[in-house]
Design a protein around this motif. Sequence first.
Motif, PDB file in Angstrom:
ATOM      1  N   GLY A 260      32.200   2.870  -4.701  1.00 36.27           N
ATOM      2  CA  GLY A 260      33.192   4.372  -4.001  1.00 36.27           C
ATOM      3  C   GLY A 260      34.266   3.548  -3.851  1.00 36.27           C
ATOM      4  N   PHE A 261      34.385   2.505  -2.808  1.00 34.99           N
ATOM      5  CA  PHE A 261      35.608   2.413  -2.824  1.00 34.99           C
ATOM      6  C   PHE A 261      36.253   1.268  -3.822  1.00 34.99           C
ATOM      7  CE2 PHE A 261      34.228   3.645   1.365  1.00 34.99           C
ATOM      8  CZ  PHE A 261      35.077   3.921   1.726  1.00 34.99           C
ATOM      9  N   THR A 262      35.637   0.589  -4.938  1.00 36.47           N
ATOM     10  CA  THR A 262      36.089  -0.025  -5.383  1.00 36.47           C
ATOM     11  C   THR A 262      36.864   0.658  -6.700  1.00 36.47           C
ATOM     12  OG1 THR A 262      34.063  -0.913  -6.928  1.00 36.47           O
ATOM     13  CG2 THR A 262      35.023  -1.940  -5.359  1.00 36.47           C
ATOM     14  N   ASN A 263      36.483   2.399  -6.327  1.00 34.82           N
ATOM     15  CA  ASN A 263      37.000   3.390  -7.106  1.00 34.82           C
ATOM     16  C   ASN A 263      37.553   4.206  -6.563  1.00 34.82           C
ATOM     17  OD1 ASN A 263      36.271   2.258  -9.967  1.00 34.82           O
ATOM     18  ND2 ASN A 263      34.436   1.962  -9.209  1.00 34.82           N
ATOM     19  N   PHE A 267      36.170   8.614  -7.350  1.00 38.21           N
ATOM     20  CA  PHE A 267      35.144   9.282  -6.421  1.00 38.21           C
ATOM     21  C   PHE A 267      35.993   9.658  -5.428  1.00 38.21           C
ATOM     22  CE2 PHE A 267      33.134   6.080  -8.434  1.00 38.21           C
ATOM     23  CZ  PHE A 267      31.774   7.312  -9.191  1.00 38.21           C
ATOM     24  N   ALA A 268      36.436  11.163  -5.165  1.00 35.67           N
ATOM     25  CA  ALA A 268      36.627  12.002  -3.624  1.00 35.67           C
ATOM     26  C   ALA A 268      35.328  11.963  -2.725  1.00 35.67           C
ATOM     27  CB  ALA A 268      37.253  13.174  -4.235  1.00 35.67           C
ATOM     28  N   TYR A 269      34.155  11.864  -2.813  1.00 33.08           N
ATOM     29  CA  TYR A 269      33.393  12.023  -1.974  1.00 33.08           C
ATOM     30  C   TYR A 269      32.603  11.111  -2.312  1.00 33.08           C
ATOM     31  CZ  TYR A 269      34.937  16.958  -1.796  1.00 33.08           C
ATOM     32  OH  TYR A 269      35.526  18.197  -2.462  1.00 33.08           O
ATOM     33  N   ILE A 270      32.318  10.345  -0.857  1.00 34.16           N
ATOM     34  CA  ILE A 270      31.320   9.002  -0.734  1.00 34.16           C
ATOM     35  C   ILE A 270      30.183   9.283   1.093  1.00 34.16           C
ATOM     36  CG2 ILE A 270      31.804   6.560  -0.969  1.00 34.16           C
ATOM     37  CD1 ILE A 270      33.754   5.896  -1.224  1.00 34.16           C
ATOM     38  N   SER A 271      29.275   9.046   0.069  1.00 31.21           N
ATOM     39  CA  SER A 271      28.535   9.522   1.517  1.00 31.21           C
ATOM     40  C   SER A 271      26.866   7.928   1.059  1.00 31.21           C
ATOM     41  CB  SER A 271      27.470  10.512   1.088  1.00 31.21           C
ATOM     42  OG  SER A 271      28.616  10.913   1.301  1.00 31.21           O
ATOM     43  N   SER A 272      26.917   7.670   2.285  1.00 31.27           N
ATOM     44  CA  SER A 272      26.238   6.060   1.987  1.00 31.27           C
ATOM     45  C   SER A 272      25.463   6.473   2.652  1.00 31.27           C
ATOM     46  CB  SER A 272      27.112   4.848   2.490  1.00 31.27           C
ATOM     47  OG  SER A 272      26.612   4.091   2.646  1.00 31.27           O
ATOM     48  N   TYR A 273      24.074   6.602   2.877  1.00 33.54           N
ATOM     49  CA  TYR A 273      22.978   6.288   3.810  1.00 33.54           C
ATOM     50  C   TYR A 273      22.147   5.602   4.223  1.00 33.54           C
ATOM     51  CZ  TYR A 273      23.132  11.224   1.620  1.00 33.54           C
ATOM     52  OH  TYR A 273      23.431  11.707   0.239  1.00 33.54           O
ATOM     53  N   ALA A 274      21.739   5.081   5.702  1.00 32.27           N
ATOM     54  CA  ALA A 274      21.075   3.779   6.193  1.00 32.27           C
ATOM     55  C   ALA A 274      21.451   2.484   5.103  1.00 32.27           C
ATOM     56  CB  ALA A 274      19.427   3.812   5.840  1.00 32.27           C
ATOM     57  N   PRO A 275      22.470   2.078   4.571  1.00 29.46           N
ATOM     58  CA  PRO A 275      23.300   1.575   3.787  1.00 29.46           C
ATOM     59  C   PRO A 275      22.539  -0.097   4.513  1.00 29.46           C
ATOM     60  CG  PRO A 275      24.940   1.731   4.729  1.00 29.46           C
ATOM     61  CD  PRO A 275      23.845   2.560   5.166  1.00 29.46           C
ATOM     62  N   TYR A 276      21.525  -1.089   3.042  1.00 32.07           N
ATOM     63  CA  TYR A 276      21.716  -1.848   3.056  1.00 32.07           C
ATOM     64  C   TYR A 276      22.623  -2.785   2.008  1.00 32.07           C
ATOM     65  CZ  TYR A 276      19.709  -6.956   2.017  1.00 32.07           C
ATOM     66  OH  TYR A 276      19.666  -7.921   1.827  1.00 32.07           O
ATOM     67  N   THR A 277      23.542  -3.652   3.089  1.00 32.78           N
ATOM     68  CA  THR A 277      24.850  -4.412   2.464  1.00 32.78           C
ATOM     69  C   THR A 277      25.030  -5.890   2.773  1.00 32.78           C
ATOM     70  OG1 THR A 277      25.726  -4.353   5.216  1.00 32.78           O
ATOM     71  CG2 THR A 277      25.842  -2.378   3.543  1.00 32.78           C
ATOM     72  N   ALA A 278      23.544  -6.713   2.987  1.00 32.02           N
ATOM     73  CA  ALA A 278      23.583  -7.764   3.141  1.00 32.02           C
ATOM     74  C   ALA A 278      23.495  -8.627   1.745  1.00 32.02           C
ATOM     75  CB  ALA A 278      22.131  -8.598   3.888  1.00 32.02           C
ATOM     76  N   THR A 279      24.501  -8.111   0.584  1.00 32.50           N
ATOM     77  CA  THR A 279      24.742  -8.179  -0.670  1.00 32.50           C
ATOM     78  C   THR A 279      25.733  -8.886  -0.675  1.00 32.50           C
ATOM     79  OG1 THR A 279      25.323  -6.769  -1.138  1.00 32.50           O
ATOM     80  CG2 THR A 279      23.796  -6.546  -1.544  1.00 32.50           C
TER      81      THR A 279
END
Lengths: 358, 358
Positions: A260-263, A267-279
């Motif tokens: 979403g945030f690199t594009n 995308f005008a709508y970004i919904s993230s559920y309990a994101p795993y971000t240790a990548t």
Amino acid sequence: MKKNIYTVFILFLSVQFAIAQRAPRLSSPDVSSDNSVTFRYYAPNSKNVLLSTEILKEPIALTKDDKGVWTVTLSKVKPDIYPYSFIVDGVETDDPNNTYLFANERFKRSVVDVPGNKPLIHSLKNVPHGKISYRFYNSKTLNKTRRVLVYTPPGFNMQESKKYPVLYLIHGGSDTEETWTKVGKANLIADNLIAEGKAKSMIIVMPYGNVRPAPMPDFTKDIINDIIPFIESNYPVYNDSEHRAIAGFSVGGGQTLNIGFTNTDKFAYISSYAPYTATEEFAKNFTNWNPDAKKVNEQLKLFTISVGKDDFLYKSVQANISMFKSKNIEIETLIVPGGHTWMNCKLYLTNTLQQLFK
Amino acid sequence: MKKNIYTVFILFLSVQFAIAQRAPRLSSPDVSSDNSVTFRYYAPNSKNVLLSTEILKEPIALTKDDKGVWTVTLSKVKPDIYPYSFIVDGVETDDPNNTYLFANERFKRSVVDVPGNKPLIHSLKNVPHGKISYRFYNSKTLNKTRRVLVYTPPGFNMQESKKYPVLYLIHGGSDTEETWTKVGKANLIADNLIAEGKAKSMIIVMPYGNVRPAPMPDFTKDIINDIIPFIESNYPVYNDSEHRAIAGFSVGGGQTLNIGFTNTDKFAYISSYAPYTATEEFAKNFTNWNPDAKKVNEQLKLFTISVGKDDFLYKSVQANISMFKSKNIEIETLIVPGGHTWMNCKLYLTNTLQQLFK
């Protein structure tokens, strides 16, 4: 009489497959009208059988009877759909008597549906139903033919002049492209919300997000360069950012933030559920991120992060929320009870579907 | 590095689900380029582990190593798709390390795909692909909303003026509406045969045939009074008998005979695969059957029964073939090697699809 005939047939099959040793068929899980659920497992030689379920926070022991059947009953279970498994002398297994399996590439778990006395938002109701298409597309990014599920709403006609907005909805790590429908009931939630006039009629695209051993950024490329063009050349859909949304759970929630945030032009709508971000991908995208917040906030009509207070990623998700706030990105949060579960996923999606494309 | 990050995530999940006892992840089944297949199962405390597979006629023992991993390797396996299970101290279980599960309501079995070196008729090839729609329809007969899968061929458009013929394709007893696609690869077989010009472009409807505890005749009513009207009001299809076919395997093969021969005005093509016919409905329809053979032979463009020589129903199927012949019903038989298996189902369907609507 009919039953006897089938019994004979089953006996035939037992001989055919040389499995005279097959375990007896048990009624498991047994859901009562008072919302108690009994789980049964046949293991005469085992020493210890536990039930691991998202109904309870900790595994619970079953008790063995003299025929080798282990049993436990949970009472007053809140109506919902719950994954569970047995742990038999330390080895996790699904419930051999339950057809309803969790769609996942690592966990072998079963699913129990406790329907309750009144329909829930994910229940099969007597409303117009959309359909789920199992399709193949050619991924140039990954150099293979890949699977994708496409929900089209009730009344959808491929050739009509009306155009639809599209939600791209990504499963969790080790889930499959079927998890959002088979466990998350995304199609029924959409059917019901559309019938109630609470959600816009939309197409929901559920890709297969696991691209291991290839690195995660390849999935971002696959979505942008392969899946979106496939959908937009095969369905009557809008192709501007205000009619595109992206959402996902867990590893898919992290992918949602990366994609979403690199594009934000797409995308005008970004919904993230309990994101795993240790990548690595998340670190690369966000560690030294210096966004033009005013521009991003104008591009986005909605940015939400949802998480449960008991989610094992809760602290990490809060850190992500703080990070976005520190960059002056407008964010809406949905903090609810519960853990890193598909019960919460249904809740998050129910919320999101009512917010999109309005 | 990436791998380590995922390892951490998996550890997180292990703690989250309180399954520190989870069995180690094994590579199983392991398919080599020389068509050998290794099966592995973790059970340090078990005394006896067998592999039951349709590759071999009898179960074969696995050998345990000092880490509790049981292993067996089968060499020179004929490329195909095979169901299998482990029998662990007498209890049948699927393979916890294999995502590919047999879609069935009784057997818990896994599936191994041995692709071989050149594409098979059920392989995913680079040809135009149809799609499978997961739909709901209202069954007035059974008073409930039921599932049905609909394969539409490559290039199909819901609104086009072209009309399509329809094959109604029924799974075996205790299978589900997904077995013909997930195990039988009906969609890929159709894609490939259509691409080769060997099969007509057609719609394939895969209903859910298990109506227990209701008696089997209710499924006949459901097909005739609910499913066919649903398809014919929602898809651009012909509605005459010469553009309708019915086929099925095992219990579904018996249903095919019951449905087909009580409705020869509605189906000009009847193909029954290894039919299971020891049912009240079959006895009622055929014991004192006195057909107008000339009329039936005129109505039917094709009637086939297929069976494997090692099928446990072989003698019963031969008796059925003799019965139809004794009534002067024209019948084409396909007698091949093999048992009551889904490998043979793919063979039968491949044969049928090339015969329909020509």
